[in-house]
Design a protein around this motif. Sequence first.
Motif, short mmCIF file in Angstrom:
data_model
loop_
_atom_site.label_atom_id
_atom_site.label_comp_id
_atom_site.label_asym_id
_atom_site.label_seq_id
_atom_site.Cartn_x
_atom_site.Cartn_y
_atom_site.Cartn_z
N ALA A 253 0.81 -1.22 0.00
CA ALA A 253 0.00 0.00 0.00
C ALA A 253 0.84 1.27 0.00
CB ALA A 253 -0.94 0.00 1.21
N GLU A 254 2.05 1.21 0.58
CA GLU A 254 2.88 2.40 0.68
C GLU A 254 4.03 2.40 -0.32
OE1 GLU A 254 4.08 2.49 4.75
OE2 GLU A 254 2.01 2.45 5.50
N ALA A 255 3.97 1.55 -1.32
CA ALA A 255 5.05 1.46 -2.31
C ALA A 255 5.13 2.73 -3.15
CB ALA A 255 4.80 0.25 -3.22
N THR A 256 6.34 3.05 -3.60
CA THR A 256 6.56 4.19 -4.49
C THR A 256 7.06 3.68 -5.83
OG1 THR A 256 8.85 4.50 -3.74
CG2 THR A 256 7.12 5.70 -2.54
N TRP A 257 6.85 4.48 -6.87
CA TRP A 257 7.25 4.07 -8.21
C TRP A 257 8.77 3.89 -8.30
CZ3 TRP A 257 4.23 1.83 -11.41
CH2 TRP A 257 2.87 2.15 -11.47
N SER A 258 9.52 4.67 -7.53
CA SER A 258 10.98 4.58 -7.60
C SER A 258 11.50 3.24 -7.11
CB SER A 258 11.62 5.71 -6.78
OG SER A 258 11.20 5.64 -5.43
N GLU A 259 10.67 2.48 -6.40
CA GLU A 259 11.09 1.17 -5.91
C GLU A 259 11.02 0.09 -6.98
OE1 GLU A 259 9.31 2.05 -1.40
OE2 GLU A 259 8.59 0.34 -2.56
N PHE A 260 10.29 0.38 -8.06
CA PHE A 260 10.06 -0.64 -9.09
C PHE A 260 10.96 -0.44 -10.30
CE2 PHE A 260 6.02 -0.56 -6.77
CZ PHE A 260 5.82 -1.91 -6.55
N ASP A 261 11.55 -1.52 -10.75
CA ASP A 261 12.26 -1.56 -12.04
C ASP A 261 11.51 -2.58 -12.88
OD1 ASP A 261 13.90 -1.89 -14.22
OD2 ASP A 261 15.77 -1.91 -13.06
N LEU A 262 10.55 -2.11 -13.66
CA LEU A 262 9.68 -3.02 -14.40
C LEU A 262 10.43 -3.73 -15.52
CD1 LEU A 262 6.34 -0.99 -14.51
CD2 LEU A 262 7.15 -2.66 -12.84
N ASP A 263 11.45 -3.08 -16.09
CA ASP A 263 12.22 -3.74 -17.13
C ASP A 263 13.00 -4.93 -16.57
OD1 ASP A 263 11.35 -1.95 -19.05
OD2 ASP A 263 13.00 -0.54 -18.68
N ALA A 264 13.52 -4.75 -15.35
CA ALA A 264 14.27 -5.83 -14.70
C ALA A 264 13.35 -6.76 -13.92
CB ALA A 264 15.33 -5.25 -13.77
N ARG A 265 12.07 -6.43 -13.90
CA ARG A 265 11.07 -7.20 -13.16
C ARG A 265 11.50 -7.36 -11.69
NH1 ARG A 265 9.17 -12.30 -14.33
NH2 ARG A 265 11.01 -13.05 -15.43
N ALA A 266 11.80 -6.23 -11.06
CA ALA A 266 12.27 -6.26 -9.66
C ALA A 266 11.62 -5.13 -8.86
CB ALA A 266 13.78 -6.14 -9.61
N TRP A 267 11.32 -5.44 -7.62
CA TRP A 267 10.75 -4.47 -6.67
C TRP A 267 11.69 -4.43 -5.47
CZ3 TRP A 267 5.79 -5.69 -3.37
CH2 TRP A 267 5.51 -4.59 -2.54
N ARG A 268 12.38 -3.31 -5.30
CA ARG A 268 13.34 -3.16 -4.20
C ARG A 268 12.70 -2.31 -3.09
NH1 ARG A 268 16.04 -2.69 -9.05
NH2 ARG A 268 17.54 -4.37 -9.45
N ILE A 269 12.37 -2.98 -2.00
CA ILE A 269 11.74 -2.30 -0.87
C ILE A 269 12.84 -1.84 0.08
CG2 ILE A 269 9.98 -2.47 0.92
CD1 ILE A 269 8.88 -4.93 -0.46
N PRO A 270 12.97 -0.53 0.32
CA PRO A 270 14.08 -0.01 1.14
C PRO A 270 13.97 -0.44 2.60
CG PRO A 270 12.50 1.73 0.65
CD PRO A 270 12.08 0.53 -0.17
N PRO A 271 15.09 -0.47 3.32
CA PRO A 271 15.10 -0.94 4.71
C PRO A 271 14.12 -0.22 5.62
CG PRO A 271 17.34 -0.69 3.88
CD PRO A 271 16.43 -0.12 2.84
N GLU A 272 13.94 1.09 5.41
CA GLU A 272 13.06 1.84 6.32
C GLU A 272 11.59 1.45 6.18
OE1 GLU A 272 14.04 4.56 2.76
OE2 GLU A 272 15.08 3.15 4.09
N ARG A 273 11.25 0.70 5.14
CA ARG A 273 9.86 0.27 4.97
C ARG A 273 9.67 -1.22 5.25
NH1 ARG A 273 6.14 0.23 1.77
NH2 ARG A 273 7.15 -0.17 -0.23
N VAL A 274 10.74 -1.86 5.73
CA VAL A 274 10.70 -3.30 5.92
C VAL A 274 10.79 -3.60 7.42
CG1 VAL A 274 11.87 -5.47 5.42
CG2 VAL A 274 11.75 -3.70 3.69
N LYS A 275 10.07 -4.61 7.85
CA LYS A 275 9.99 -4.94 9.27
C LYS A 275 11.36 -5.27 9.87
CE LYS A 275 7.30 -7.83 12.44
NZ LYS A 275 6.27 -8.89 12.55
#
Length: 420
Positions: A253-275
């Motif tokens: 729900a709180e994801a940002t577009w900068s976290e997604f690399d759709l060409d590489a098919r990867a979603w990188r969730i930064p440490p501050e948003r991870v449990k």
Amino acid sequence: MAKLTVKALESLAPRQKPYEVRDDAEPGLWVCVLPSGLRSFVWRYRFHNKTKKLTIGPVGLAEARRMARDARNLRDDGTDPALAKRAQRVAKAEQARQLEREIKKLPEQDDVETVIAAFIERHCEPKLRTGQAVARVLRKDVAGPWKGRRLSEITRADVHELLDGLIDRGAPVQANRLLSYLNKLCRWAVSRGIVAHNPCDGIGKPSQEKSRDRVLDDHELRLVWRAAGELGWPFAPIIRLLILTGQRKSEVAEATWSEFDLDARAWRIPPERVKNKRLHTVPLSPQAVALLKNLPRIQSASDLVFTTTGKTSVSGFSRAKRNIDVAVKVLNAGTQIPAWTIHDLRRSAASGLAKNGAELHVIERVLNHVSGAFAGVVGVYQRHTFADEMRAALDAWGRHIEQITSEKAAGDAELDTVEA
């Protein structure tokens, strides 16, 4: 009278009326003997051609002479000793009043609200949902009922009363959470020397919680997927992305577009948003990429993927869940499926990965768990990311979800229902 001595001073007997005796050793110094027997010194002097008196008070003879000499020095320097003493007295009184005002304005160090505010500032990160939840519970369920009280005066009985109130309201699980948060707060206060003891010591969980093991089967996932589609933006894609990725609700729900690399098919969730405060890279299946590519892009400084304001992430999950349940019942020929929660979608994805052949350590990497297969020493030395294995598992899961939610699958399911 000649020079006063201590013995002579003590021999001065009280009379029916006050009387004074001069000390010839110190010009201008007199002792006044009151009917009560009290002996109080005064110093008589002239200032600007006026006779004046400075009250020294009931002190010893030597101290009275010293104070008289200090007063004379002030007078010789052009300062009226009596006025100086009065000004000093006024200044002390104002200082005392100012101090009293400050004391009233500043709460005690262990004032409950003050301790909670300090704890929240240091230990409840505002960007994390868990931090927000802890802060909200402490402010509402602790600072509210204990407003104006000192933490050092809180007893075990007070804690039980607080917990019993939540249980009586029908919130036993919330009572468990409150005890956990309050215990952490009090342990922190003890470690900082704010209070001497923790009133939560010796208090067990006020209620027993059942471990959730609800997993939605393929039929139920198909119903939820289709029912979510009835909601439209933004909850339809959120629910579907939760199913496809198995990530936490707040992370989606709180994801940002900068976290997604759709060409590489990867979603990188930064440490501050991870449990667990570690960067988490989630391989995206083709189905997840297609879903994201079809989303509207809302131009805003927040860069949020799911937002209706452009400033904050979406809210209202409880209402969305109720609407999904209504739609599920309609799609399921008027029959509601067993109770489920949005978090159960994460457990269902993990179960689905396992049924599709993914190994436990790969599933834990997908879920970003640091316990289980990656706990302790293994977690320290195991540096293999399992990126390829995670991608293979999520790609297979994406194909499975596409298969069970396709129009053909939905038609077959409806046909089975009619025949039954």
